[in-house]
Design a protein around this motif. Structure first.
Motif, short mmCIF file in Angstrom:
data_model
loop_
_atom_site.label_atom_id
_atom_site.label_comp_id
_atom_site.label_asym_id
_atom_site.label_seq_id
_atom_site.Cartn_x
_atom_site.Cartn_y
_atom_site.Cartn_z
N GLN A 43 6.91 23.18 2.62
CA GLN A 43 7.01 22.28 0.90
C GLN A 43 6.76 21.12 1.31
N LEU A 44 7.03 20.87 1.96
CA LEU A 44 6.66 19.19 2.10
C LEU A 44 4.90 18.90 2.43
N ASN A 45 4.33 19.50 2.92
CA ASN A 45 3.34 19.58 3.17
C ASN A 45 2.15 19.98 1.49
N ASN A 46 2.78 21.14 0.79
CA ASN A 46 2.26 21.70 -0.03
C ASN A 46 2.79 20.79 -1.18
N SER A 47 3.95 19.33 -0.72
CA SER A 47 3.80 18.61 -2.63
C SER A 47 2.74 17.36 -2.09
N LEU A 48 2.52 16.93 -0.20
CA LEU A 48 1.63 16.65 -0.62
C LEU A 48 0.31 16.58 -0.79
N GLN A 49 -0.08 17.71 -0.66
CA GLN A 49 -1.70 18.61 -1.21
C GLN A 49 -1.66 18.82 -2.65
N GLY A 50 -0.15 18.41 -3.47
CA GLY A 50 -0.70 18.35 -4.93
C GLY A 50 -0.27 20.01 -4.92
N LEU A 51 0.37 20.61 -4.62
CA LEU A 51 0.89 21.97 -4.72
C LEU A 51 2.27 22.02 -5.16
N ASN A 62 13.90 1.79 2.09
CA ASN A 62 13.82 1.62 3.63
C ASN A 62 12.39 1.01 3.14
N SER A 63 11.59 0.15 3.47
CA SER A 63 9.51 0.02 2.94
C SER A 63 9.84 0.38 4.81
N LYS A 64 10.28 0.49 5.52
CA LYS A 64 9.55 0.95 6.64
C LYS A 64 9.20 2.60 6.86
N CYS A 65 10.23 3.10 6.37
CA CYS A 65 10.64 4.45 6.30
C CYS A 65 8.87 4.70 5.44
N LYS A 66 8.20 5.55 5.77
CA LYS A 66 6.71 5.69 5.86
C LYS A 66 6.67 7.51 5.58
N ILE A 67 6.40 8.39 4.74
CA ILE A 67 5.54 9.04 3.99
C ILE A 67 4.27 8.99 4.32
N PRO A 68 3.62 10.14 4.43
CA PRO A 68 2.44 10.45 4.54
C PRO A 68 1.97 10.93 3.27
N TRP A 69 0.19 9.30 2.98
CA TRP A 69 -0.15 9.77 1.95
C TRP A 69 -0.41 11.32 1.06
N SER A 70 -0.39 11.09 0.46
CA SER A 70 -0.99 12.74 -0.53
C SER A 70 -2.61 12.52 -0.33
N PHE A 71 -2.82 14.19 -0.39
CA PHE A 71 -4.24 14.66 -0.17
C PHE A 71 -4.66 13.50 -1.80
N GLN A 72 -4.15 13.64 -1.93
CA GLN A 72 -5.03 13.14 -3.53
C GLN A 72 -4.96 11.39 -3.56
N GLU A 73 -3.99 10.53 -2.73
CA GLU A 73 -4.52 9.29 -2.42
C GLU A 73 -5.64 8.98 -0.92
N VAL A 74 -5.29 10.22 -0.70
CA VAL A 74 -6.56 10.22 0.34
C VAL A 74 -8.34 10.32 -0.25
N ILE A 75 -8.35 11.17 -0.82
CA ILE A 75 -9.44 11.74 -1.70
C ILE A 75 -9.40 10.18 -2.60
N ASP A 76 -8.66 9.47 -3.35
CA ASP A 76 -8.89 8.52 -3.53
C ASP A 76 -9.65 7.46 -3.82
N ALA A 77 -8.74 7.30 -2.34
CA ALA A 77 -9.27 6.13 -0.87
C ALA A 77 -11.01 6.11 -0.69
N GLN A 78 -11.01 7.34 -0.26
CA GLN A 78 -12.38 7.91 0.55
C GLN A 78 -13.13 7.54 -1.20
#
Length: 282
Positions: free
Chosen positions: A47-55, A250-266
């Motif tokens: 479910q978390l992975n789906n969320s990061l993928q925008g699903l 907690n600013s030091k607690c990070k979550i992976p970038w979403s797939f959309q953020e990765v595409i935007d970065a590209q």
């Protein structure tokens, strides 16, 4: 104790030292590949992975999660809402990865042809091949182009970059080199997405593991200090607020970038490369 304080326990915004230590340990530790393969089939991971993928997740899928998993899912969603990155952050993210990739590929090729070459000579060769012509054109010493987080040794002397950090001016300077620009464009188009997707699963599992530790810590604290309060809503608010303190705030607690953020970065990175090419062709 009035009704409001019973239902809404209060915490300081600063995450406690123990959660920071746990987070630091998890960020440095690797995960057993067998464990990682098992966790990929875990409902929370999916479910978390789906969320990061925008699903989107359905109500039925969320209901399959237990209380701890649903709370972790909630924390991830809240964290992602405040996780928006500026254009500069996205560019820094991709170009730092690209620099590392280009540099590593150069060293590998050097080792094939010059097996006994020392590391500092490899560094010198890397900068000379990509930036010597540019250094002459800009009237800058070759060491001006060194990665800001690295040093280069020439003889007995260590040299540092002409830039304080891997910032926008440094990125634009690197892209003035035609050979380096071609190398990093190849990375962005053909390697970047795959590399980030591979990292995403590992980072997501570390996040889940950290959240689980924080959930257990919140339970221990509740039973230690508030076990006599049998109000179920107070209990749920206590755990939720403690989790928010250790994760969302907690600013030091990070979550992976979403797939959309990765595409935007590209997209941003390729656009910046095109801008430098246009300037060169003027």
């Amino acid at each position: 104790m009035d009704d409001k304080s019973r239902i809404t326990p209060q915490f300081q915004d600063t995450p406690d030292e123990q959660s920071q230590e746990i987070l630091s340990q998890l960020q440095n530790d690797g995960l057993n590949p067998d464990v990682f393969e098992q966790i990929k089939n875990d409902p929370l991971f999916q479910q978390l992975n789906n969320s990061l993928q925008g699903l989107p997740s359905t109500d039925q899928e969320i209901q399959k999660l237990n209380d701890e998993e649903r709370l972790t899912f909630e924390m991830c969603i809240k964290k992602s809402i405040q996780n928006h990155k500026r254009v500069e952050e996205k560019q820094k993210f991709i170009f730092k990865k690209g620099f590392k990739f280009v540099e590593h590929r150069f060293y590998q090729n050097q080792m094939k042809t010059h097996k006994k070459m020392k590391q500092n000579q490899q560094q010198i060769d890397f900068y000379e091949i990509h930036f010597k012509e540019l250094s002459l054109k800009m009237n800058k010493h070759l060491t001006y182009f060194i990665h800001p987080q690295k040093k280069m040794q020439i003889g007995k002397l260590n040299y540092q970059s002409g830039f304080k950090s891997f910032n926008q001016p440094y990125i634009r300077t690197l892209l003035k080199s035609k050979s380096f620009r071609q190398e990093i464009k190849d990375y962005i188009l053909n390697h970047f997405i795959q590399e980030v997707q591979e990292e995403m699963g590992l980072k997501l599992q570390k996040f889940i593991k950290y959240c689980s530790r924080m959930y257990e810590e919140a339970l221990r604290e509740f039973y230690m200090y508030s076990a006599k309060n049998d109000d179920e809503e107070y209990f749920r608010n206590y755990i939720r607020l403690k989790m928010e303190q250790s994760i969302v705030k907690n600013s030091k607690c990070k979550i992976p970038w979403s797939f959309q953020e990765v595409i935007d970065a590209q997209k941003f990175a390729l656009n910046l490369i095109e801008q430098e090419m246009d300037v060169e062709n003027e």
